[in-house]
Design a protein around this motif. Structure first.
Motif, PDB file in Angstrom:
ATOM      1  N   VAL A 154     -26.849   3.061 -15.280  1.00  0.00           N
ATOM      2  CA  VAL A 154     -26.026   3.959 -14.468  1.00  0.00           C
ATOM      3  C   VAL A 154     -26.604   5.365 -14.545  1.00  0.00           C
ATOM      4  CG1 VAL A 154     -23.736   4.916 -14.109  1.00  0.00           C
ATOM      5  CG2 VAL A 154     -23.984   2.541 -14.841  1.00  0.00           C
ATOM      6  N   LEU A 155     -26.979   5.920 -13.396  1.00  0.00           N
ATOM      7  CA  LEU A 155     -27.538   7.265 -13.340  1.00  0.00           C
ATOM      8  C   LEU A 155     -26.458   8.333 -13.167  1.00  0.00           C
ATOM      9  CD1 LEU A 155     -30.606   6.592 -11.000  1.00  0.00           C
ATOM     10  CD2 LEU A 155     -30.565   6.659 -13.499  1.00  0.00           C
ATOM     11  N   SER A 156     -25.472   8.057 -12.322  1.00  0.00           N
ATOM     12  CA  SER A 156     -24.407   9.030 -12.066  1.00  0.00           C
ATOM     13  C   SER A 156     -23.138   8.286 -11.663  1.00  0.00           C
ATOM     14  CB  SER A 156     -24.789  10.023 -10.965  1.00  0.00           C
ATOM     15  OG  SER A 156     -25.915  10.778 -11.343  1.00  0.00           O
ATOM     16  N   ARG A 157     -22.009   8.936 -11.897  1.00  0.00           N
ATOM     17  CA  ARG A 157     -20.706   8.391 -11.512  1.00  0.00           C
ATOM     18  C   ARG A 157     -19.953   9.446 -10.702  1.00  0.00           C
ATOM     19  NH1 ARG A 157     -21.024   6.201 -16.852  1.00  0.00           N
ATOM     20  NH2 ARG A 157     -20.841   3.915 -16.865  1.00  0.00           N
ATOM     21  N   PHE A 158     -19.234   8.967  -9.693  1.00  0.00           N
ATOM     22  CA  PHE A 158     -18.425   9.840  -8.853  1.00  0.00           C
ATOM     23  C   PHE A 158     -17.099   9.131  -8.597  1.00  0.00           C
ATOM     24  CE2 PHE A 158     -22.883  10.349  -7.842  1.00  0.00           C
ATOM     25  CZ  PHE A 158     -23.093  11.720  -7.898  1.00  0.00           C
ATOM     26  N   THR A 159     -16.013   9.889  -8.586  1.00  0.00           N
ATOM     27  CA  THR A 159     -14.693   9.333  -8.304  1.00  0.00           C
ATOM     28  C   THR A 159     -14.050  10.107  -7.165  1.00  0.00           C
ATOM     29  OG1 THR A 159     -13.654  10.742  -9.976  1.00  0.00           O
ATOM     30  CG2 THR A 159     -14.354   8.534 -10.667  1.00  0.00           C
ATOM     31  N   HIS A 160     -13.190   9.395  -6.445  1.00  0.00           N
ATOM     32  CA  HIS A 160     -12.515  10.023  -5.305  1.00  0.00           C
ATOM     33  C   HIS A 160     -11.110   9.454  -5.207  1.00  0.00           C
ATOM     34  CE1 HIS A 160     -11.530  11.359  -1.290  1.00  0.00           C
ATOM     35  NE2 HIS A 160     -12.651  12.048  -1.226  1.00  0.00           N
ATOM     36  N   PRO A 161     -10.065  10.275  -5.399  1.00  0.00           N
ATOM     37  CA  PRO A 161      -8.691   9.792  -5.202  1.00  0.00           C
ATOM     38  C   PRO A 161      -8.364   9.718  -3.716  1.00  0.00           C
ATOM     39  CG  PRO A 161      -8.670  12.094  -5.816  1.00  0.00           C
ATOM     40  CD  PRO A 161     -10.113  11.658  -5.858  1.00  0.00           C
ATOM     41  N   CYS A 162      -7.597   8.743  -3.323  1.00  0.00           N
ATOM     42  CA  CYS A 162      -7.227   8.612  -1.912  1.00  0.00           C
ATOM     43  C   CYS A 162      -5.901   7.868  -1.799  1.00  0.00           C
ATOM     44  CB  CYS A 162      -8.318   7.874  -1.121  1.00  0.00           C
ATOM     45  SG  CYS A 162      -8.836   6.316  -1.825  1.00  0.00           S
ATOM     46  N   MET A 163      -5.281   7.983  -0.645  1.00  0.00           N
ATOM     47  CA  MET A 163      -4.024   7.307  -0.373  1.00  0.00           C
ATOM     48  C   MET A 163      -3.805   7.288   1.139  1.00  0.00           C
ATOM     49  SD  MET A 163      -1.156  10.205  -1.321  1.00  0.00           S
ATOM     50  CE  MET A 163       0.160   9.155  -0.725  1.00  0.00           C
ATOM     51  N   LEU A 164      -2.905   6.428   1.588  1.00  0.00           N
ATOM     52  CA  LEU A 164      -2.548   6.393   2.999  1.00  0.00           C
ATOM     53  C   LEU A 164      -1.776   7.652   3.380  1.00  0.00           C
ATOM     54  CD1 LEU A 164      -1.372   2.693   3.498  1.00  0.00           C
ATOM     55  CD2 LEU A 164      -3.528   3.703   4.222  1.00  0.00           C
ATOM     56  N   ARG A 165      -1.975   8.104   4.600  1.00  0.00           N
ATOM     57  CA  ARG A 165      -1.207   9.249   5.073  1.00  0.00           C
ATOM     58  C   ARG A 165       0.273   8.877   5.175  1.00  0.00           C
ATOM     59  NH1 ARG A 165      -6.140   9.694   7.493  1.00  0.00           N
ATOM     60  NH2 ARG A 165      -5.620   8.092   9.008  1.00  0.00           N
ATOM     61  N   TYR A 166       1.104   9.750   4.667  1.00  0.00           N
ATOM     62  CA  TYR A 166       2.541   9.447   4.596  1.00  0.00           C
ATOM     63  C   TYR A 166       3.178   9.554   5.970  1.00  0.00           C
ATOM     64  CZ  TYR A 166       7.490  10.013   3.660  1.00  0.00           C
ATOM     65  OH  TYR A 166       8.844   9.877   3.677  1.00  0.00           O
ATOM     66  N   ARG A 167       4.008   8.577   6.276  1.00  0.00           N
ATOM     67  CA  ARG A 167       4.855   8.615   7.472  1.00  0.00           C
ATOM     68  C   ARG A 167       6.251   8.175   7.062  1.00  0.00           C
ATOM     69  NH1 ARG A 167       0.253   5.956  10.156  1.00  0.00           N
ATOM     70  NH2 ARG A 167      -0.823   7.472  11.485  1.00  0.00           N
ATOM     71  N   ASN A 191       0.826  -1.207   0.000  1.00  0.00           N
ATOM     72  CA  ASN A 191       0.000   0.000   0.000  1.00  0.00           C
ATOM     73  C   ASN A 191       0.857   1.252   0.000  1.00  0.00           C
ATOM     74  OD1 ASN A 191      -2.440  -1.354  -0.078  1.00  0.00           O
ATOM     75  ND2 ASN A 191      -2.715  -1.328   2.139  1.00  0.00           N
ATOM     76  N   MET A 192       1.998   1.211   0.678  1.00  0.00           N
ATOM     77  CA  MET A 192       2.886   2.370   0.671  1.00  0.00           C
ATOM     78  C   MET A 192       3.467   2.618  -0.718  1.00  0.00           C
ATOM     79  SD  MET A 192       2.818   3.824   3.564  1.00  0.00           S
ATOM     80  CE  MET A 192       2.378   3.535   5.285  1.00  0.00           C
ATOM     81  N   ARG A 193       3.835   1.540  -1.405  1.00  0.00           N
ATOM     82  CA  ARG A 193       4.379   1.698  -2.762  1.00  0.00           C
ATOM     83  C   ARG A 193       3.292   2.122  -3.738  1.00  0.00           C
ATOM     84  NH1 ARG A 193       7.022  -3.207  -1.517  1.00  0.00           N
ATOM     85  NH2 ARG A 193       5.435  -4.297  -2.745  1.00  0.00           N
ATOM     86  N   LEU A 194       2.070   1.642  -3.506  1.00  0.00           N
ATOM     87  CA  LEU A 194       0.976   1.963  -4.424  1.00  0.00           C
ATOM     88  C   LEU A 194       0.679   3.453  -4.422  1.00  0.00           C
ATOM     89  CD1 LEU A 194      -1.271   0.940  -6.321  1.00  0.00           C
ATOM     90  CD2 LEU A 194      -2.721   0.659  -4.299  1.00  0.00           C
ATOM     91  N   GLY A 195       0.650   4.056  -3.252  1.00  0.00           N
ATOM     92  CA  GLY A 195       0.380   5.492  -3.175  1.00  0.00           C
ATOM     93  C   GLY A 195      -1.067   5.813  -3.491  1.00  0.00           C
ATOM     94  N   MET A 196      -1.279   6.695  -4.480  1.00  0.00           N
ATOM     95  CA  MET A 196      -2.614   7.166  -4.815  1.00  0.00           C
ATOM     96  C   MET A 196      -3.375   6.109  -5.614  1.00  0.00           C
ATOM     97  SD  MET A 196      -4.450  10.007  -4.412  1.00  0.00           S
ATOM     98  CE  MET A 196      -3.240  11.326  -4.279  1.00  0.00           C
ATOM     99  N   PHE A 197      -4.671   5.936  -5.271  1.00  0.00           N
ATOM    100  CA  PHE A 197      -5.547   5.073  -6.056  1.00  0.00           C
ATOM    101  C   PHE A 197      -6.934   5.703  -6.104  1.00  0.00           C
ATOM    102  CE2 PHE A 197      -5.806   3.658  -1.695  1.00  0.00           C
ATOM    103  CZ  PHE A 197      -7.146   3.397  -1.486  1.00  0.00           C
ATOM    104  N   GLN A 198      -7.769   5.210  -7.016  1.00  0.00           N
ATOM    105  CA  GLN A 198      -9.077   5.797  -7.265  1.00  0.00           C
ATOM    106  C   GLN A 198     -10.187   4.879  -6.747  1.00  0.00           C
ATOM    107  OE1 GLN A 198      -8.378   9.365  -8.554  1.00  0.00           O
ATOM    108  NE2 GLN A 198     -10.249   8.709  -9.578  1.00  0.00           N
ATOM    109  N   VAL A 199     -11.210   5.487  -6.147  1.00  0.00           N
ATOM    110  CA  VAL A 199     -12.432   4.784  -5.763  1.00  0.00           C
ATOM    111  C   VAL A 199     -13.573   5.400  -6.561  1.00  0.00           C
ATOM    112  CG1 VAL A 199     -14.019   4.206  -3.898  1.00  0.00           C
ATOM    113  CG2 VAL A 199     -11.565   4.263  -3.462  1.00  0.00           C
TER     114      VAL A 199
END
Length: 260
Positions: A131-144, A112-120
């Motif tokens: 399909v009536l509507s589509r929504f996307t949200h980028p997310c990633m683990l908080r960096y440490r 997951n750390m190597r993956l970084g950003m991914f889309q939901v």
């Protein structure tokens, strides 16, 4: 003088007894008016005040698919199998908008750390699957950084060994906000959540590892109904008082013989 005291005392006792009986009679009449006032107020407010719909469900992604997905029915399955006309009594009213929030618990793994950003991706599907509507949200683990991770692991070594702590992060994603379907020909029946593989990785390698996931669907009332819902107990009290006052006024004006 002593002979005059006896009749005065008897008259006073009679007046006191008459006053007590009158007070008890009025108290009984007011109670008889108060009970129907409360019942009428409860029936009236139960029809005027609407409550927001809330659905919380755990989901499992199907990792056998190229884009793992999970579907959340917005309404009971026994209802979504029927026609759109039969949904009107069960579905979220058209005057309500609704929000969809997804909660993902991801391990702090090297992948997951190597993956970084991914889309939901979130898709609102009609009862017939369109399909009536589509929504996307980028997310990633908080960096440490590595020193911070090593220091955290050293501090939580005992709880981690005992299983009291887990090396994970929880992501809260507001995928849909204030969605409202106004079309009468299409009715939202389910929501589909997909994990989009990140470009540049091999098949199956661009997907995040997930411990568990949960979806929360909350409807939002219109402004006036929202005010009534937030102040419903105040409306209950003042509604009962108003009905009670109207009943007393009607009795004083129309049924004065009952009070005499």
């Amino acid at each position: 003088a002593a002979a005059d005291i006896g009749p005065k005392v008897s008259r006073m006792v009679k007046r006191m007894g008459y006053g007590v009986l009158s007070a008890a009679y009025v108290f009984m009449l007011l109670n008889l008016l108060l009970v129907p006032a409360i019942l009428m107020d409860v029936v009236l407010m139960s029809r005027l005040v609407e409550e927001p719909v809330q659905l919380r469900e755990s989901i499992n992604f199907d990792y056998t698919e190229a884009r793992p997905s999970a579907r959340v029915p917005l309404f009971p399955q026994v209802v979504t199998d029927k026609s759109v006309s039969s949904l009107k009594a069960w579905a979220i009213p058209k005057t309500h908008s609704f929000h969809i929030t997804a909660t993902l618990q991801l391990p702090e793994s090297d992948h997951n750390m190597r993956l970084g950003m991914f889309q939901v991706r979130m898709e609102i599907l009609a009862v017939n699957g369109v399909v009536l509507s589509r929504f996307t949200h980028p997310c990633m683990l908080r960096y440490r950084s590595r020193p911070i991770r090593y220091a955290k692991t050293a501090m939580l070594a005992v709880p981690l060994i005992l299983g009291l702590e887990v090396e994970s992060q929880t992501l809260v994603l507001k995928l849909v906000e204030a969605y409202e379907e106004r079309s009468s020909s299409s009715y939202p029946g389910s929501a589909k959540i997909l994990l989009e593989p990140r470009a540049g990785f091999g098949p199956g390698a661009g997907l995040p590892e997930i411990y568990n996931a949960e979806v929360l669907v909350q409807s939002q009332l219109p402004w006036l109904k929202s005010v009534l819902y937030k102040w419903k107990w105040t409306c209950y009290v003042w509604g009962a008082v108003l009905i009670f006052v109207l009943e007393v006024a009607a009795m004083v004006c129309c049924c004065r013989n009952v009070l005499l």
